[in-house]
Design an enzyme around this catalytic site. Structure first.
Site, PDB file in Angstrom:
ATOM      1  N   SER A 162      15.766  12.974  57.199  1.00  0.00           N
ATOM      2  CA  SER A 162      16.096  13.073  58.626  1.00  0.00           C
ATOM      3  C   SER A 162      16.689  11.766  59.123  1.00  0.00           C
ATOM      4  O   SER A 162      16.332  10.690  58.637  1.00  0.00           O
ATOM      5  CB  SER A 162      14.834  13.374  59.435  1.00  0.00           C
ATOM      6  N   TYR A 176       6.148  10.242  61.104  1.00  0.00           N
ATOM      7  CA  TYR A 176       7.187  11.188  60.661  1.00  0.00           C
ATOM      8  C   TYR A 176       8.450  10.425  60.251  1.00  0.00           C
ATOM      9  O   TYR A 176       9.009  10.644  59.171  1.00  0.00           O
ATOM     10  CB  TYR A 176       7.512  12.175  61.781  1.00  0.00           C
TER      11      TYR A 176
HETATM   12  N1  LIG Z   1      14.818  20.869  62.889  1.00  0.00           N
HETATM   13  C1  LIG Z   1      15.304  19.629  62.940  1.00  0.00           C
HETATM   14  O1  LIG Z   1      15.837  19.179  63.961  1.00  0.00           O
HETATM   15  C2  LIG Z   1      15.231  18.747  61.740  1.00  0.00           C
HETATM   16  C3  LIG Z   1      14.495  19.071  60.632  1.00  0.00           C
HETATM   17  N2  LIG Z   1      14.466  18.198  59.583  1.00  0.00           N
HETATM   18  C4  LIG Z   1      13.700  18.525  58.381  1.00  0.00           C
HETATM   19  O2  LIG Z   1      14.097  19.797  57.904  1.00  0.00           O
HETATM   20  C5  LIG Z   1      13.041  20.388  57.167  1.00  0.00           C
HETATM   21  C6  LIG Z   1      12.852  21.823  57.640  1.00  0.00           C
HETATM   22  O3  LIG Z   1      12.519  21.778  59.003  1.00  0.00           O
HETATM   23  P1  LIG Z   1      12.737  23.009  59.994  1.00  0.00           P
HETATM   24  O4  LIG Z   1      13.410  24.113  59.312  1.00  0.00           O
HETATM   25  O5  LIG Z   1      13.309  22.446  61.234  1.00  0.00           O
HETATM   26  O6  LIG Z   1      11.221  23.372  60.292  1.00  0.00           O
HETATM   27  P2  LIG Z   1      10.479  24.766  60.515  1.00  0.00           P
HETATM   28  O7  LIG Z   1       9.204  24.388  61.178  1.00  0.00           O
HETATM   29  O8  LIG Z   1      11.366  25.755  61.149  1.00  0.00           O
HETATM   30  O9  LIG Z   1      10.185  25.253  59.024  1.00  0.00           O
HETATM   31  C7  LIG Z   1       9.308  24.530  58.208  1.00  0.00           C
HETATM   32  C8  LIG Z   1       9.187  25.246  56.890  1.00  0.00           C
HETATM   33  O10 LIG Z   1       8.275  24.499  56.064  1.00  0.00           O
HETATM   34  C9  LIG Z   1       7.215  25.364  55.669  1.00  0.00           C
HETATM   35  N3  LIG Z   1       5.963  24.616  55.583  1.00  0.00           N
HETATM   36  C10 LIG Z   1       5.357  23.922  56.575  1.00  0.00           C
HETATM   37  N4  LIG Z   1       4.191  23.429  56.157  1.00  0.00           N
HETATM   38  C11 LIG Z   1       4.062  23.815  54.854  1.00  0.00           C
HETATM   39  C12 LIG Z   1       3.058  23.631  53.872  1.00  0.00           C
HETATM   40  N5  LIG Z   1       1.938  22.916  54.151  1.00  0.00           N
HETATM   41  N6  LIG Z   1       3.241  24.154  52.639  1.00  0.00           N
HETATM   42  C13 LIG Z   1       4.360  24.875  52.366  1.00  0.00           C
HETATM   43  N7  LIG Z   1       5.339  25.087  53.251  1.00  0.00           N
HETATM   44  C14 LIG Z   1       5.193  24.570  54.488  1.00  0.00           C
HETATM   45  C15 LIG Z   1       7.146  26.434  56.746  1.00  0.00           C
HETATM   46  O11 LIG Z   1       6.627  27.645  56.222  1.00  0.00           O
HETATM   47  P3  LIG Z   1       5.112  28.167  56.349  1.00  0.00           P
HETATM   48  O12 LIG Z   1       4.682  27.872  57.767  1.00  0.00           O
HETATM   49  O13 LIG Z   1       5.244  29.607  56.036  1.00  0.00           O
HETATM   50  O14 LIG Z   1       4.348  27.398  55.330  1.00  0.00           O
HETATM   51  C16 LIG Z   1       8.621  26.635  57.047  1.00  0.00           C
HETATM   52  O15 LIG Z   1       9.186  27.500  56.107  1.00  0.00           O
HETATM   53  C17 LIG Z   1      11.821  19.492  57.388  1.00  0.00           C
HETATM   54  O16 LIG Z   1      11.634  18.663  56.266  1.00  0.00           O
HETATM   55  C18 LIG Z   1      12.209  18.660  58.603  1.00  0.00           C
HETATM   56  O17 LIG Z   1      11.559  17.415  58.624  1.00  0.00           O
HETATM   57  C19 LIG Z   1      15.161  17.039  59.571  1.00  0.00           C
HETATM   58  C20 LIG Z   1      15.882  16.676  60.646  1.00  0.00           C
HETATM   59  C21 LIG Z   1      15.985  17.495  61.814  1.00  0.00           C
HETATM   60  N1  LIG Z   2      12.402  16.983  63.161  1.00  0.00           N
HETATM   61  C1  LIG Z   2      13.491  16.478  63.887  1.00  0.00           C
HETATM   62  C2  LIG Z   2      13.082  16.148  65.247  1.00  0.00           C
HETATM   63  O1  LIG Z   2      12.240  16.738  65.832  1.00  0.00           O
HETATM   64  C3  LIG Z   2      14.110  15.275  63.281  1.00  0.00           C
HETATM   65  O2  LIG Z   2      13.807  14.970  62.143  1.00  0.00           O
HETATM   66  O3  LIG Z   2      14.950  14.650  63.942  1.00  0.00           O
END
Ligand SMILES: NC(=O)C1=CN([C@@H]2O[C@H](COP(=O)(O)OP(=O)(O)OC[C@H]3O[C@@H](n4cnc5c(N)ncnc54)[C@H](OP(=O)(O)O)[C@@H]3O)[C@@H](O)[C@H]2O)C=CC1
Ligand SMILES: N[C@@H](C=O)C(=O)O
Length: 277
Positions: A162, A176
């Site tokens: 990120s 984070y």
């Molecule tokens: N959205 C954003 O703005 C940004 C996101 N990111 C990164 O992108 C990635 C995906 O995020 P995003 O799609 O937004 O998040 P979501 O919350 O939409 O999805 C998260 C996913 O991770 C899974 N997950 C969470 N906890 C666990 C666990 N303990 N074990 C296995 N699976 C798990 C969830 O599935 P389930 O609950 O079924 O386990 C879900 O499929 C992350 O690493 C995040 O840090 C980076 C920058 C920006």
């Molecule tokens: N998870 C996003 C913010 O909430 C990020 O990584 O920027």
């Protein structure tokens, strides 16, 4: 160039296989959809097994690719070990070896550090950092051995980090942001280590994306230009990986922001960050 050429899903008729963590929602679900569209067989990992099963059925029917699911908590050692066992498949049994590991699962707990629950801090580090290290450590030796054995497959790892780890300070996102900074440095370093073996390790640094993780900022009315569509994150990272690049920032607005962060005086960034808390 077509997407199919960018990231081929087959090699002489043999389907390629990708394992995607956090595939039940958000960016991970988008990786699953786009990779299936490109002809990849899939292994989908997350906790919510019912969502994984529904997605597996849908993608199997739509694209005719094999889709496995592993419903586990990657914040636990047992959960990680189950996925590690799948990642170590080397093609000598009936399981397809993993050509692409997508380390996407993550959680984004925020707030002042002194208010964060120590157990929740551990849980976030277990998922965001430890799971990623263990999964990658499991798959890379198999991929390196395959390349050494003259397997011409495009193999490697994409890790979703990120931009939250890039500013010199991240008040409200200290743990984070640091977990993502760790991933970026680690991924770039491993990328340099394995490059000569023909394995590509790429880190992707998104800004804001509309997913469940960002519901809070969406509700607070963050302007539209601040969001990069999920499919752009996936498209740009697959292109970077296919081209052998170690690092990609999707979205022109975030490329610019990253460039600015690198040239602005650290003191100014600190002052600006304090004002945003
Ligand atoms: N959205 C954003 O703005 C940004 C996101 N990111 C990164 O992108 C990635 C995906 O995020 P995003 O799609 O937004 O998040 P979501 O919350 O939409 O999805 C998260 C996913 O991770 C899974 N997950 C969470 N906890 C666990 C666990 N303990 N074990 C296995 N699976 C798990 C969830 O599935 P389930 O609950 O079924 O386990 C879900 O499929 C992350 O690493 C995040 O840090 C980076 C920058 C920006
Ligand atoms: N998870 C996003 C913010 O909430 C990020 O990584 O920027």
């Amino acid at each position: 160039m077509s997407e199919a050429v960018d990231t081929p899903g087959t090699d002489r008729g043999r389907p390629r296989t990708a394992l995607v963590t956090g595939a039940s929602a958000g960016i991970g679900e988008e990786y699953a959809r786009r990779l299936a569209q490109r002809g990849y067989g899939l292994v989908l990992v997350a906790r919510r097994g019912e969502l994984l099963t529904a997605l597996a059925e849908e993608l199997g029917e739509l694209y005719g690719v094999p889709v496995e699911t592993i419903a586990v908590d990657l914040g636990t050692r047992e959960g990680v070990d189950r996925v590690v066992r799948r990642l170590t498949a080397d093609g000598t049994d009936d399981r397809a070896p993993i050509d692409l590991l997508v380390n996407n699962a993550g959680r984004g707990d925020g707030g002042p550090f002194v208010d964060q629950d120590p157990d929740e801090i551990d849980a976030m580090l277990d998922l965001n950092v430890r799971a990623v290290l263990h999964l990658t450590r499991a798959v890379l030796p198999v991929q390196i051995a395959r390349r050494a054995a003259d397997d011409k497959a495009k193999v490697g790892v994409i890790t979703v980090s990120s931009l939250a780890g890039e500013p010199v300070v991240n008040p409200g996102g200290s743990v984070y942001g640091a977990s993502k900074k760790f991933l970026t440095l680690w991924s770039e370093s491993v990328s340099a280590e394995v490059r000569s073996s023909g394995v590509t390790v790429t880190v992707v640094l998104p800004g804001f994306v509309r997913t469940d993780m960002t519901l809070g900022v969406q509700e607070r009315g963050l302007p539209e230009f601040a969001f990069v569509p999920k499919d752009h994150i996936v498209r740009d990272s697959l292109r970077a990986w296919a081209a052998g690049r170690p690092h990609v920032i999707p979205g022109p607005q975030y490329k610019t922001a990253d460039g600015l962060l690198k040239v602005l005086p650290r003191t100014l960034v600190r002052v600006l960050a304090r004002r945003m808390v």
